[in-house]
Design an enzyme around this catalytic site. Sequence first.
Site, PDB file in Angstrom:
ATOM      1  N   CYS A  97       0.382   5.561  -5.392  1.00 50.68           N
ATOM      2  CA  CYS A  97       1.565   5.402  -4.323  1.00 50.68           C
ATOM      3  C   CYS A  97       2.824   5.317  -4.863  1.00 50.68           C
ATOM      4  CB  CYS A  97       0.978   4.477  -3.079  1.00 50.68           C
ATOM      5  SG  CYS A  97       2.152   4.923  -1.760  1.00 50.68           S
ATOM      6  N   HIS A 139      -3.559  10.833   2.694  1.00 54.23           N
ATOM      7  CA  HIS A 139      -2.790   9.756   2.288  1.00 54.23           C
ATOM      8  C   HIS A 139      -1.438   9.605   2.950  1.00 54.23           C
ATOM      9  CE1 HIS A 139      -1.240   7.053  -1.476  1.00 54.23           C
ATOM     10  NE2 HIS A 139      -0.198   7.400  -0.578  1.00 54.23           N
TER      11      HIS A 139
END
Length: 193
Positions: A97, A139
């Site tokens: 991320c 996500h």
Amino acid sequence: MRTLPIYTYGFEVLRRKTKKITKVDDKLIEVVGSMFNTMHKATGIGLAAPQVGLDFALTVIDLSKAEGGKRLKYEPITLLNPVIKDYHGTIFLEEGCLSIPFVRAEVERPETVYVEYQDLDLNKNYVELKGLLARVAQHEIDHLNGILFIDHLTKDEKKKLKPDLDDIRKGEIETDYLLAEIPKKDKNSHRKK
Ligand code: ZN
């Protein structure tokens, strides 16, 4: 189009549930452009509004530069107010991320998801997503609900990542993309713990 600073682990905005978008104006179109620009500069494949400090339900995804992306000819997509309506299967895949630099972990999630979202004309769409696209969408939709991929890990797995997460929270990392500056008081309150 601007390059926006990316908010990292520790910022409260990453933990907020985002607001629904009800109007698409020039300002929002510009934000979308800036988000794509920011994501490309950071060589990311997905970016959600909270990651640039904005608390509304918007995410951009572009897998064209991901591994195998050229072969599969992915189109960049913009999702407004996306919701996972159904899912099936389950698969472990490694995730990272832009808000949690240098941390990667295997995360178990559904393999196929059915997502309802609105496009930039506010038209409703319903799509079946598979493979990497399904993974990235999940996500990013998590981001819009204040959830990070590390939240899906076991306690032991998360424990192992703690030193890295602490470094990120304190801003003691260096990335080749722009990060939001951590307020001084946050740095200090962390040290007292
Ligand atoms: Zn993320």
